[in-house]
Each structure stands twice: as C-alpha cells, then as structure tokens.
Scaffold this active site. Structure first.
Site, PDB file in Angstrom:
ATOM      1  N   ASP A 161       0.826  -1.198   0.000  1.00 14.95           N
ATOM      2  CA  ASP A 161       0.000   0.000   0.000  1.00 14.95           C
ATOM      3  C   ASP A 161       0.870   1.262   0.000  1.00 14.95           C
ATOM      4  O   ASP A 161       2.094   1.172   0.190  1.00 14.95           O
ATOM      5  CB  ASP A 161      -0.912  -0.042   1.243  1.00 14.95           C
ATOM      6  CG  ASP A 161      -2.311   0.450   0.934  1.00 14.95           C
ATOM      7  OD1 ASP A 161      -2.449   1.293   0.030  1.00 14.95           O
ATOM      8  OD2 ASP A 161      -3.267  -0.001   1.608  1.00 14.95           O
ATOM      9  N   ASP A 223     -11.080   2.462  -2.934  1.00 11.26           N
ATOM     10  CA  ASP A 223     -11.428   1.164  -2.342  1.00 11.26           C
ATOM     11  C   ASP A 223     -12.881   0.803  -2.636  1.00 11.26           C
ATOM     12  O   ASP A 223     -13.759   1.663  -2.593  1.00 11.26           O
ATOM     13  CB  ASP A 223     -11.317   1.232  -0.810  1.00 11.26           C
ATOM     14  CG  ASP A 223      -9.876   1.260  -0.342  1.00 11.26           C
ATOM     15  OD1 ASP A 223      -8.965   1.272  -1.184  1.00 11.26           O
ATOM     16  OD2 ASP A 223      -9.680   1.271   0.889  1.00 11.26           O
TER      17      ASP A 223
HETATM   18  C1  GLA Z   1      -6.067   0.897   1.754  1.00 13.16           C
HETATM   19  C2  GLA Z   1      -6.219  -0.107   0.618  1.00 13.16           C
HETATM   20  C3  GLA Z   1      -7.224  -1.158   1.006  1.00 13.16           C
HETATM   21  C4  GLA Z   1      -6.776  -1.864   2.272  1.00 13.16           C
HETATM   22  C5  GLA Z   1      -6.586  -0.834   3.379  1.00 13.16           C
HETATM   23  C6  GLA Z   1      -5.948  -1.446   4.600  1.00 13.16           C
HETATM   24  O1  GLA Z   1      -7.229   1.647   1.942  1.00 13.16           O
HETATM   25  O2  GLA Z   1      -6.596   0.519  -0.569  1.00 13.16           O
HETATM   26  O3  GLA Z   1      -7.391  -2.100  -0.034  1.00 13.16           O
HETATM   27  O4  GLA Z   1      -5.596  -2.560   2.032  1.00 13.16           O
HETATM   28  O5  GLA Z   1      -5.736   0.234   2.950  1.00 13.16           O
HETATM   29  O6  GLA Z   1      -5.713  -0.503   5.611  1.00 13.16           O
END
Ligand code: GLA
Length: 413
Positions: A161, A223
């Site tokens: 990430d 997300d």
């Molecule tokens: C980000 C990513 C998600 C997930 C969260 C975890 O938002 O885009 O897919 O991995 O972090 O904290």
C-alpha cells in the site's frame, strides 16, 4: 545503411520495446484469483466485540478449506491474502515484523505451510510508509528485512500500500521494494497501490509505463465498499479511464479495480452478475472478499461458472473496450481465445445496464472486429446455451433487465 534498413532497424527496436514493457518476473501471466480479507473483514482486529469479523488464523484456515473442498480451487481461485492489521504493534528486537500473538498464535509460516499443503498460494500486506493505512508497523526503513521475512514465511503475493507518504517517495519506494523482493529469489507476485496514490492523493498523472515495469498488478481507483453504488462507481470509472488503462495491461501486469464483494449480502444476484462480468471482461484480478460460509448456492455457481472464468483468465489478457450503445447501455467487447485456425478469435459481448429500468437494444457484433465470413455461434454465458448462429451482418436485439448484464461469447464457425 540505406534508409529502408534504418527504418526496418528502428521498427525492430520499437517492437522489442513494446514487448518488454511489462514486468517479466514470470508471474501473474493471467490475472490473480483468490480471496483477500479487507473488503469484508476490514481491519478485523476487534475480535472480542466483533467475533464474526475477526481476522485470525481460524478464519484464514477456514477459507483455505472452503477453497479446497468446495470447488473454488478447481475453478482457479488460488491466492489467499491477509490484508492490513495482521501484526503486533512493535517489531521484534531484530527489527522483524511479528504476527499478532493472539490472532495468529502459530505465526505466518504455519499458515503458509497449510495453504501450500493444499496447493494454494499465500498473500500478505504491507505499506511503504513507516505505518500501514491502519497504523500498524509499515515497511519504511525496513524494505530489505521485510522482503526477506515475507520470503521466509513462504509468501507468494504481496500487496504493498502507499498511504501517508510524499509523491517523490512513492516513485522510488515501489521500485526499491521490488528490488528487495527480487533479491529474495522467491517468486512473489507484486501488487502496488502506487498509481492510486499518485492520482488520487497527489493529483498527478501516474506513469503507467514505469508502474507496469515494476509491478504485477496495481490499484488505481478508490477502495471498494460492500455496497452496490461502490461497484457501480468502479464500473463507470473503468469505462471513463479505458483509453489510458488498456495500454499497460496484459500478461504479467494488470490494472486492479479492487475486490469482488459478491457473497457479502450487499449485492442482488443481478448486481453480482454485473460485477463479475465486468471484471472478467476487463481481465481484472478476481479476489473475493466475503465470509465464505455465507455464499449462496447461486453466488457459488456464478463464481464457478467456467465459461465466465475462461473470459477472465484468457491468456491474451485483453481489457474489454466499452462502447455506449445508448446513454443507458454500455457494450463491452473483448477479443479472446480460442481461435478458429490461426485467424479468427472468439469475442465476448457484455451489455451492462446500471440503471433501474429495462432497456431493449440492438447491436451488430460484426461491427466490432469480427472477421469470419462463415459467421459465429452465440453462447449465453450464464446459461451455457447456444442461442443461434449469426453472420457478420446480423444484428442481435435484446432486452437488458434493470441493473443486470447480458453476456454472450461468440465462437467463429
Ligand atoms: C487501503 C487499501 C485497502 C486496504 C486498506 C488497509 O485503503 O486501498 O485495499 O488494504 O488500505 O488498511
């Protein structure tokens, strides 16, 4: 050299460059399929108050068993990925990440061995900053140690990430982390969130030629949440962004529109058909995120529809092109295998209706690159029925029910 030779040599090198622009670590030749914890379980670290949303060893082993026993593995679902919130709050005295002692009492090698004993693959998560998006320890300053730790634990897939860092750091960190992954000599699929943060947190244009040179898949949009509007938004985004995204997409390097939320009780059957069909047409990763014990019979048969998975996992890995048939109906078209002889590809057509009204449309498949003068036979992917044979001139008239998709595969005759 005469000018013809110069041109020929130049063309040769341009073709060569074209061919080597995607990361070639031999991995993810088709988009990864599997399960990932975040979409449904999210952090999952409050097991006392929310036992049904607990990210722990028992959950992961049960997903493994479901994949193994209930047909998912045979259908191609392979990677089981633990997302954020898996570690202790502190590294150990050697600077190594430590799995949460209560939720993962036997450690990650134990989980990895279990996953591998069933012929499946193991994925984990980290962030390039010094903390993860949920404030667990991140990898900044520890890239080498962490890559080695993941390799020692038998990790096959790492989601990296990009929260909480400046743009310039993103642009070097992903390349560096990839370098340390290579140094471990373990084949590890490398999933980057690099372009997402460049575009949506730093308001810049991602350099996809760079991203695709270093990563096997990459997130580039928000997300997914367990709701239909979130899925609809992702589908619309991929339609708008097609002309940028398709260029850097293919075997070894995939745009990642995030997880499937089928099985989370947040989509109707027809909305589930839309998410799975569009993702299959995009050649996107198919990463489930749900409680596998709650998947309905219908959802399971949909997720294990081998004609649909053949579209998703087609070795050519082409991203379907969207066409607006009308304001309300988008037609996605994808060329794929098998071919008739070495000439005529198969094509899939997805008519997607994101609206709450039925629409009847007409389209002529022959206008979208089909070439076999002997015509094509039309299969309905959801029923497996062969509907009719068509010539290049024939049109198909069909009603697309509200919030639903019609999906046809046409094989050359
Ligand atoms: C980000 C990513 C998600 C997930 C969260 C975890 O938002 O885009 O897919 O991995 O972090 O904290």
């Amino acid at each position: 050299m005469n000018s013809f030779k110069v041109l020929f040599t130049l063309a040769f090198f341009v073709c060569l460059l074209e061919r080597v622009k995607l990361l070639d670590n031999g991995l993810a030749r088709t988009p990864p399929m599997g399960w990932m914890s975040w979409g449904y379980y999210m952090c999952g670290d409050n097991c006392l108050d929310q036992p049904h949303k607990c990210l722990d060893e028992e959950l992961i082993l049960s997903v493994v068993d479901t994949f193994y026993n209930d047909g998912y593995q045979e259908a191609g679902y392979e990677y089981i990925v633990i997302d954020d919130c898996w570690s202790e709050r502190e590294r150990d005295s050697d600077g190594r990440l430590v799995p949460d002692r209560n939720r993962f009492p036997h450690g990650m090698k134990f989980i990895s061995d279990y996953i591998h004993s069933k012929g499946l693959k193991f994925g984990m998560y980290t962030n390039v900053a010094n903390i993860t998006c949920m404030h667990y320890p991140g990898s900044r300053g520890y890239f080498g140690i962490d890559a080695m730790t993941f390799a020692e634990w038998g990790v096959d897939y790492i989601k990296v990430d990009g929260c909480f860092v400046e743009e310039s750091f993103l642009n070097t960190a992903y390349i560096k982390f990839g370098h340390y992954l290579n140094k471990t000599e373990r084949p590890i699929v490398y999933s980057c969130s690099w372009p997402y943060y460049i575009e949506f947190k730093h308001n810049k244009t991602p350099d996809y030629s760079k991203v695709s040179a270093h990563c096997n898949l990459w997130r580039n949009y928000h997300d997914v949440y367990t709701s239909w509007p979130s899925v609809r938004d992702i589908v619309n985004h991929y339609k708008m962004a097609y002309s940028t995204l398709y260029q850097h997409h293919g075997p070894g390097g995939w745009n990642d529109p995030d997880m499937l939320i089928i099985g989370t009780e947040s989509l109707t059957e027809s909305q589930s058909r839309i998410q799975l069909s569009v993702f299959a047409m995009l050649s996107a990763p198919l990463l489930l995120s749900c409680d596998m014990t709650k998947i309905t019979e219908y959802e399971r048969s949909l997720l294990q529809n081998l004609d649909l998975i053949a579209i998703a996992q087609d070795p050519l890995g082409i991203m379907a092109q969207p066409y607006e048939l009308t304001y309300f109906i988008t037609l996605w078209v994808k060329k794929h295998l098998p071919m008739k002889g070495d000439k005529y590809h198969s094509f899939s057509f997805a008519l997607v209706n994101l609206y709450r009204r039925n629409f009847t449309v007409s389209f002529t498949p022959g206008s979208y690159g089909l070439q076999s003068k002997d015509g094509y036979t039309v299969m309905d992917v959801f029923t497996g029925n062969y509907l009719r044979n068509i010539t290049l001139e024939d049109s198909i008239i069909v009603t697309v029910p509200f919030e639903d998709v019609i999906l046809y595969t046409l094989y050359a005759l």
